[in-house]
Structures are given as structure tokens and as C-alpha cells.
Enzyme design. Structure first.
Site, short mmCIF file in Angstrom:
data_model
loop_
_atom_site.label_atom_id
_atom_site.label_comp_id
_atom_site.label_asym_id
_atom_site.label_seq_id
_atom_site.Cartn_x
_atom_site.Cartn_y
_atom_site.Cartn_z
N SER A 201 0.71 -1.46 0.10
CA SER A 201 0.11 0.11 0.13
C SER A 201 0.99 1.32 0.08
O SER A 201 1.95 1.09 0.58
CB SER A 201 -0.79 -0.11 1.10
N CYS A 328 -7.34 0.13 13.64
CA CYS A 328 -8.57 -0.56 12.92
C CYS A 328 -9.22 -1.09 14.19
O CYS A 328 -10.61 -1.15 13.85
CB CYS A 328 -8.05 -1.90 11.94
C1 LIG Z 1 -2.35 -0.85 6.10
C2 LIG Z 1 -2.21 -2.26 5.98
C3 LIG Z 1 -3.34 -2.83 5.11
C4 LIG Z 1 -4.33 -2.07 4.45
O1 LIG Z 1 -3.96 -1.21 3.58
P1 LIG Z 1 -5.05 -0.36 2.87
O2 LIG Z 1 -3.98 0.19 1.81
O3 LIG Z 1 -4.81 1.05 3.82
O4 LIG Z 1 -6.22 -0.90 2.51
C5 LIG Z 1 -3.21 -4.17 5.27
N1 LIG Z 1 -2.14 -4.86 5.62
C6 LIG Z 1 -1.20 -4.38 6.67
C7 LIG Z 1 -0.40 -5.10 7.22
C8 LIG Z 1 -1.29 -3.02 6.75
O5 LIG Z 1 -0.31 -2.26 7.44
#
Ligand SMILES: *Cc1c(COP(=O)(O)O)cnc(C)c1O
Length: 404
Positions: A201, A328
Site C-alpha cells: 500500500s 482498526c
Molecule cells: C495498512 C495495512 C493494510 C491495509 O492497507 P490499505 O491500503 O489501507 O487498505 C493491510 N495490511 C497491513 C499489514 C497494513 O499495515
């Protein structure tokens, strides 16, 4: 309010100004659709997307065409897990993962569990690492996928990815890893590590929100997850929808910047992280480290403050942004499911705070945080009868309380 200090970089990071600068033309003059083949507006957008594909691939030892752009890691993880499950259902309906994954892996697995797939959650040790022998023994003829993240977002623990990849290769099952917390910070090579699918991401590496990428292996073996989105057939048919050109350009630039000085930046962050840990621990007793002492991401420090509540502490140092549990789950007042999976007891889980560092944090900020955290913890403990008991050598958890 005093100047704010941001130590929640595992939740999201500020955009690097150089990334914004790279994106700007694609938010203004160069607004073309990368799928428009008939004019220069389309061509320049496509050129920018191709460059970003190379920038991301370069950091992974992948081929540019193995990179598929998405809206982020939640979409990527959903595509990988549900898409593979659907595509390879006739081979088997068993998936292996671990209880400390991000919800974007856990919840698609839960969904499949309700739809006639079998999900195995491997055990993790007190540092959050899986047991490779257990993994080997858990893979059956019906196993199609092993999904184990590289670095944990809450506790920072790194998994032995190359060893996991090797086992998956031996057994002929696909291996997916969520590298949101390690991409650009820790070296990753999809060949050396035997990774078949990977998700990342942009907003975790000083890029924009709402954009990410998947690596999907094209050969040895070729992997074909079913797409979540059907439509124009963009991204090799794996992700339809007009490409987010400015976002993708931002991701590419963010990746390149990470790659340029990964080694020095990783060393700098590790130094700041350890300075924060040592500073806090030298000023207070009964502080415990969550996660692995050495096998952890450079940016993550997760500390348990015994006999105080994390929320109360953070109310005491409002100018410092940190996190109790992960962003989250902190809306609910449940202790973190990740700390629970490690066997951290409830009292310590409730007193745990994640400090996560990024590119723009300085040593001065860390020193301020050390001072403030020590002061606030002392203040809260002063009015804690449990802390007082503990200091006298009585464990309040073992006391039988009389209710009058
Ligand atoms: C932030 C994160 C996600 C989610 O990513 P998004 O792009 O915000 O949907 C998934 N896995 C991990 C380990 C993360 O840190």
C-alpha cells in the site's frame, strides 16, 4: 496545543513533498486516461504508469508486468485470497494463515470459512512468530494457499519469509505475503524469498492513500487469481477500472525514494526506535516489549506499561500521536487480538502502546516523547493502588478480591 508529534506511521504516513510534486502534473495538465490509445493525453498517462510499474518492480526483484495496481492492500489481500480460492477450488479448499494478520487478510479468510473452505490458523509464539514445522505439517493435498505477512503492523515482528517460501515451493502451494509494513524498509526479493503473490500500500511509505499494488507471479508457477472487479480488463484482466494515474505515479515515486536510501534510513529509524525504548525503560520500571526483540521492523516499538491504561496515558500526552492496539480495532475497547494471540495478559494488553516512526521523525522529537511518557506514566501510577501493591511484591492479579 504544543507542536504535535506523529508516531503513528504504521497506521499511515505523511505524504513526502517530492511524491506530491511528482503527482501534481497528473492531477492537472496530464489528466489523460492511461487506457486511451488514440491520443497523446492517453500516451503520457500510460508512460507514467509504466514508469511507476518499473519503480515498484525494482524494489521487489519482480518484472514490471507482474505488478498490478489496486486501490490499496485491503483490495489486494481480498483479490489474492478470494480470487485464488475461487480459481483453484477444484485443486483444494484449504488455506493456511495466522491469527496476527491484518483484518484485510483475516476477514476474507473468515468469509471463505463460511463458504465451504477450510482455514487453518497456525499458532504463534510469544513474539508472534509461526513455527515452520507446524506449517510443514499443516499443508495437505487440499491446501491451495499460505498467507503470512512479512512484518506485523502492531508488534513489528518479522516472519522468516524465505523459509516459508521454501516450504511452500517444496509442497507446491501458493505463497502470499502482505508486505505493507516492510516494503521499502526491509529488502524483499520475490525470487529469493519464493513469494508467489504479494500486496502493498502506498500510504504506508509516504505515498498517497487509496492506491497500492499486488505482485502476481507470471512463471514458475504462473498464478491466476480471479478478479474481484469485472469490467474493461485493465491490469491483465486482474483489476478492471480506470487507473488512478496520479496515485500510481505517487506510489512509484514513494517506492523509488525508499529504495534510494533504504539501508541508511533503516539504520536511522532503528536508532531512533531503540533510543525511545531505552529512554522510556531507563526512566520507569515494569515496562515490557511486545513483539520480537530483534526480528522486527525498524519503525515499530510496542510497549506494555503495567498498571496503567493505554487510553488514559494517551489522554495525558495529547500532543503525541501513538496508538493503542491497531488503528482498526481501537474504536472498540477490546484488547488487541494480536497481543492476545501472543498470550499477553489482558492487563498488559490494555496498557500497551504502539509508537511507530517514519521519515520525518527526529531525535529531538524522540527525546520529548521520552520525557513526556515517563512523566505521564509516573503521574498515573501514583494514583494506582494496583501499582502500589505490585511494588510491595504482591501481584494484584493473584489476589482474591472480597466484594462487600
Ligand atoms: C495498512 C495495512 C493494510 C491495509 O492497507 P490499505 O491500503 O489501507 O487498505 C493491510 N495490511 C497491513 C499489514 C497494513 O499495515
Amino acid at each position: 496545543m504544543k507542536k504535535r508529534i506523529y508516531l503513528d506511521n504504521n497506521a499511515t504516513t505523511p505524504l513526502d513533498p517530492r511524491v506530491l510534486e511528482a503527482m501534481m502534473p497528473y492531477l492537472t495538465d496530464k489528466f489523460g486516461n492511461a487506457a486511451s490509445r488514440d491520443h497523446s493525453f492517453g500516451w503520457e498517462a500510460l508512460e507514467a504508469v509504466d514508469r511507476a510499474r518499473e519503480q515498484v518492480a525494482a524494489l521487489l526483484g519482480a518484472e514490471p508486468r507482474e505488478i498490478i495496481f489496486t486501490s490499496g492492500a485491503t483490495e489486494g489481500n481480498n483479490t489474492v485470497i478470494k480470487g485464488l480460492a475461487e480459481m483453484y477450488a477444484d485443486r483444494g479448499r484449504h488455506i493456511i494463515t495466522q491469527p496476527t494478520e491484518h483484518k484485510a487478510v483475516i476477514d476474507p479468510c473468515r468469509y471463505l470459512d463460511k463458504h465451504d473452505y477450510r482455514i487453518t490458523m497456525l499458532g504463534v509464539d510469544k513474539y508472534g512468530r509461526i513455527d515452520l514445522n507446524e506449517l510443514r505439517d499443516t499443508i495437505t493435498d487440499g491446501t491451495i494457499l499460505v498467507s503470512i505477512m512479512h512484518g506485523n503492523n502492531e508488534i513489528g515482528t518479522l516472519q522468516p519469509i524465505a523459509e516459508i517460501g521454501k516450504i511452500c515451493k517444496e509442497k507446491g502451494v501458493f505463497f502470499h505475503t502482505d508486505v505493507c509494513q516492510t516494503f521499502g524498509k526491509v529488502p524483499i526479493d520475490v525470487q529469493e524469498m519464493g513469494i508467489d503473490l504479494l500486496t502493498l500500500s502506498a500510504h504506508k511509505i509516504h505515498g498517497p492513500k487509496g492506491v497500492g499494488a499486488m505482485y502476481v507471479r507470471r512463471k514458475n508457477p504462473r498464478v491466476r487469481p480471479k478478479p474481484l472487479l469485472h469490467g474493461g480488463g485493465h491490469e491483465r484482466g486482474l483489476r478492471s477500472g480506470t487507473l488512478n494515474v496520479p496515485g500510481i505515479v505517487g506510489l512509484g515515486m514513494a517506492a523509488e525514494l525508499c529504495g534510494r536510501d533504504m539501508a541508511t534510513e533503516s539504520k536511522r529509524l532503528t536508532g531512533l526506535r531503540d533510543r525511545l525504548r531505552d529512554g522510556i525503560m531507563s526512566g520507569l520500571d515494569m515496562i515490557f516489549l511486545n513483539g520480537h526483540p530483534t526480528e522486527r521492523t525498524p519503525s515499530n516499538l510496542n510497549l506494555a506499561f503495567a498498571y496503567v491504561e493505554a487510553e488514559a496515558l494517551m489522554m495525558g500526552f495529547k500532543e503525541i500521536a501513538a496508538s493503542s492496539g491497531s488503528a482498526c480495532t481501537s474504536a472498540s475497547l477490546q484488547p488487541s487480538y494480536v497481543l492476545r494471540a501472543l498470550g499477553v495478559d489482558d492487563m498488559l494488553a490494555h496498557g500497551s502502546i504502539r509508537f511507530s516512526l517514519g521519515r520525518f521523525n527526529t531525535a529531538d522529537e524522540i527525546d520529548h516523547v521520552i520525557e513526556r511518557v515517563i512523566a505521564v506514566v509516573k503521574e498515573k501510577r501514583e494514583i494506582s493502588p494496583l501499582y502500589e501493591m505490585a511494588q510491595k511484591g504482591i501481584d494484584p492479579r493473584k489476589v482474591e478480591w472480597k466484594v462487600h
